[in-house]
Write a protein that holds these residues in place. Structure first.
Motif, PDB file in Angstrom:
ATOM      1  N   ALA A   4      83.733 154.380 109.382  1.00  0.00           N
ATOM      2  CA  ALA A   4      82.317 154.392 109.036  1.00  0.00           C
ATOM      3  C   ALA A   4      81.811 152.967 108.805  1.00  0.00           C
ATOM      4  CB  ALA A   4      82.101 155.240 107.780  1.00  0.00           C
ATOM      5  N   ASN A   5      80.502 152.814 108.882  1.00  0.00           N
ATOM      6  CA  ASN A   5      79.880 151.529 108.624  1.00  0.00           C
ATOM      7  C   ASN A   5      78.632 151.758 107.782  1.00  0.00           C
ATOM      8  OD1 ASN A   5      79.382 148.748 108.787  1.00  0.00           O
ATOM      9  ND2 ASN A   5      77.926 149.078 110.454  1.00  0.00           N
ATOM     10  N   LEU A   6      78.645 151.216 106.582  1.00  0.00           N
ATOM     11  CA  LEU A   6      77.567 151.432 105.617  1.00  0.00           C
ATOM     12  C   LEU A   6      76.566 150.277 105.681  1.00  0.00           C
ATOM     13  CD1 LEU A   6      76.291 152.766 103.081  1.00  0.00           C
ATOM     14  CD2 LEU A   6      77.973 151.505 101.716  1.00  0.00           C
ATOM     15  N   ARG A   7      75.268 150.629 105.733  1.00  0.00           N
ATOM     16  CA  ARG A   7      74.201 149.637 105.712  1.00  0.00           C
ATOM     17  C   ARG A   7      73.231 149.998 104.593  1.00  0.00           C
ATOM     18  NH1 ARG A   7      71.041 150.282 109.681  1.00  0.00           N
ATOM     19  NH2 ARG A   7      71.875 152.264 110.426  1.00  0.00           N
ATOM     20  N   ILE A   8      72.965 149.036 103.702  1.00  0.00           N
ATOM     21  CA  ILE A   8      72.088 149.270 102.550  1.00  0.00           C
ATOM     22  C   ILE A   8      70.963 148.238 102.554  1.00  0.00           C
ATOM     23  CG2 ILE A   8      71.925 149.344 100.033  1.00  0.00           C
ATOM     24  CD1 ILE A   8      74.846 150.167  99.948  1.00  0.00           C
ATOM     25  N   ALA A  68      77.244 160.487  93.965  1.00  0.00           N
ATOM     26  CA  ALA A  68      78.104 160.533  95.144  1.00  0.00           C
ATOM     27  C   ALA A  68      77.388 161.290  96.261  1.00  0.00           C
ATOM     28  CB  ALA A  68      79.425 161.219  94.812  1.00  0.00           C
ATOM     29  N   PHE A  69      77.319 160.660  97.438  1.00  0.00           N
ATOM     30  CA  PHE A  69      76.744 161.281  98.633  1.00  0.00           C
ATOM     31  C   PHE A  69      77.862 161.627  99.610  1.00  0.00           C
ATOM     32  CE2 PHE A  69      73.491 158.311  97.113  1.00  0.00           C
ATOM     33  CZ  PHE A  69      72.328 159.060  97.165  1.00  0.00           C
ATOM     34  N   ASP A  70      77.648 162.673 100.382  1.00  0.00           N
ATOM     35  CA  ASP A  70      78.484 162.913 101.553  1.00  0.00           C
ATOM     36  C   ASP A  70      77.980 161.972 102.639  1.00  0.00           C
ATOM     37  OD1 ASP A  70      79.594 163.802 103.976  1.00  0.00           O
ATOM     38  OD2 ASP A  70      79.697 165.870 103.286  1.00  0.00           O
ATOM     39  N   PHE A  71      78.728 160.910 102.891  1.00  0.00           N
ATOM     40  CA  PHE A  71      78.251 159.842 103.777  1.00  0.00           C
ATOM     41  C   PHE A  71      77.953 160.343 105.182  1.00  0.00           C
ATOM     42  CE2 PHE A  71      79.094 156.337 106.774  1.00  0.00           C
ATOM     43  CZ  PHE A  71      78.107 155.449 106.352  1.00  0.00           C
ATOM     44  N   ARG A 123      69.900 168.149  98.001  1.00  0.00           N
ATOM     45  CA  ARG A 123      70.847 169.149  98.511  1.00  0.00           C
ATOM     46  C   ARG A 123      71.440 168.737  99.863  1.00  0.00           C
ATOM     47  NH1 ARG A 123      70.768 174.713  97.013  1.00  0.00           N
ATOM     48  NH2 ARG A 123      71.484 174.751  94.863  1.00  0.00           N
ATOM     49  N   GLY A 124      70.650 168.042 100.671  1.00  0.00           N
ATOM     50  CA  GLY A 124      71.074 167.740 102.031  1.00  0.00           C
ATOM     51  C   GLY A 124      72.222 166.760 102.140  1.00  0.00           C
ATOM     52  N   SER A 125      72.538 166.051 101.055  1.00  0.00           N
ATOM     53  CA  SER A 125      73.624 165.059 101.122  1.00  0.00           C
ATOM     54  C   SER A 125      74.659 165.243 100.018  1.00  0.00           C
ATOM     55  CB  SER A 125      73.033 163.645 101.032  1.00  0.00           C
ATOM     56  OG  SER A 125      72.312 163.482  99.818  1.00  0.00           O
ATOM     57  N   LEU A 135      80.034 158.240  99.708  1.00  0.00           N
ATOM     58  CA  LEU A 135      79.325 157.024  99.316  1.00  0.00           C
ATOM     59  C   LEU A 135      79.059 157.126  97.822  1.00  0.00           C
ATOM     60  CD1 LEU A 135      77.675 154.444  99.542  1.00  0.00           C
ATOM     61  CD2 LEU A 135      75.711 155.839 100.260  1.00  0.00           C
ATOM     62  N   LEU A 136      79.677 156.236  97.063  1.00  0.00           N
ATOM     63  CA  LEU A 136      79.492 156.204  95.610  1.00  0.00           C
ATOM     64  C   LEU A 136      78.401 155.179  95.292  1.00  0.00           C
ATOM     65  CD1 LEU A 136      80.449 156.981  92.710  1.00  0.00           C
ATOM     66  CD2 LEU A 136      82.029 155.035  92.869  1.00  0.00           C
ATOM     67  N   GLU A 137      77.329 155.655  94.677  1.00  0.00           N
ATOM     68  CA  GLU A 137      76.187 154.798  94.346  1.00  0.00           C
ATOM     69  C   GLU A 137      76.217 154.386  92.884  1.00  0.00           C
ATOM     70  OE1 GLU A 137      71.839 156.014  95.110  1.00  0.00           O
ATOM     71  OE2 GLU A 137      72.131 156.397  92.956  1.00  0.00           O
TER      72      GLU A 137
END
Length: 267
Positions: A4-8, A68-71, A123-125, A135-137
């Motif tokens: 995966a590749n995370l962009r913020i 926490a999101f489901d990335f 709910r969607g993530s 993805l831990l925020e």
């Protein structure tokens, strides 16, 4: 190798001064250990699964809300902190469909809002039994922005309660590192990527405390040594000698900014 590749990106720096995202792959969603469940229950928190329980556990440890999101459910692996579009829809974790006002701060992916910043995720993530990449925020959101959104939506949470009162600037990083380590340990995850953007915490300025003046205000006869000992127990750094002390409050005491604040602590 990371898949995966995370962009913020933070579009609204006033509403969000710092955002840290920890991308953890290969997680196994299962019940959290008995010791964690017992501690959560003792604090009035219902256990759900390892990842969600870790975020709640660290919230109680550090006072720093996490999410926490489901990335894999975030479009294009993108995270954007922005204001909501007028009447933008979201279904929050409590199952309620809501329309957002344009001043509400949200976490969005490349397509839509996926969380109301500092208040509740969508709910969607959400993390489910099928989640493999988390993805831990951890972030620092503006207290006034969170408070207004919570009142407008009629929505309160453990997170909003703390963000409305201001979180420890240092704890944003420390709490997220603690939570990431627990997820890796308890959910068999592996760290893939960390993205940290925004302002780093600035050193706290020292407050000059005059012992005689403090005693006159309080009507007391505390010695400088007593004052030093008391403030040190409150995690303040104290230097100086005689009747003058230089007191540096800890990062988690954002309410200590004036000498009068220290008088109150001494009393």
């Amino acid at each position: 190798q990371p898949r995966a590749n995370l962009r913020i990106q933070i579009e609204d720096r006033r509403g969000c001064s710092r955002y840290i995202g920890w991308l953890i792959e290969g997680v196994r969603i299962r019940p959290s250990p008995g010791w964690m469940q017992r501690r959560l229950l003792a604090c009035g928190c219902r256990p759900i699964n390892t990842v969600v329980d870790v975020t709640n556990y660290v919230l109680l440890e550090y006072g720093q809300p996490l999410h926490a999101f489901d990335f894999e459910r975030l479009a294009n692996g993108a995270v954007l902190v922005r204001r909501a579009r007028p009447n933008e829809p979201i279904t929050t974790l409590d199952g309620v469909s809501r329309r957002l006002a344009s001043e509400t701060l949200v976490i969005a992916d490349a397509q839509q809002a996926v969380a109301v910043a500092g208040i509740m995720g969508g709910r969607g993530s959400e993390v489910t039994e099928r989640t493999e990449t988390v993805l831990l925020e951890s972030a620092r959101f503006d207290p006034v922005t969170v408070r207004r959104a919570a009142r407008t939506l009629g929505l309160s949470s453990e997170s909003s309660y703390r963000f409305e009162r201001g979180v420890d600037p240092v704890g944003v990083e420390a709490a997220s590192a603690r939570a990431a380590a627990l997820i890796i340990e308890l959910a068999d995850g592996r760290l893939s990527q960390v993205v940290d953007i925004g302002e780093r915490p600035k050193p706290r300025p020292a407050i000059l405390l005059e012992a005689d003046r403090a005693n006159r205000w309080l009507g007391t006869r505390f010695s400088p040594a007593q004052m030093r000992a008391t403030l040190t127990k409150l995690s303040c750094r104290v230097s100086g000698s005689g009747g003058w002390l230089r007191v540096t409050p800890p990062s988690f005491r954002q309410d200590l900014t004036l000498a009068a604040d220290l008088y109150e602590e001494l009393a």
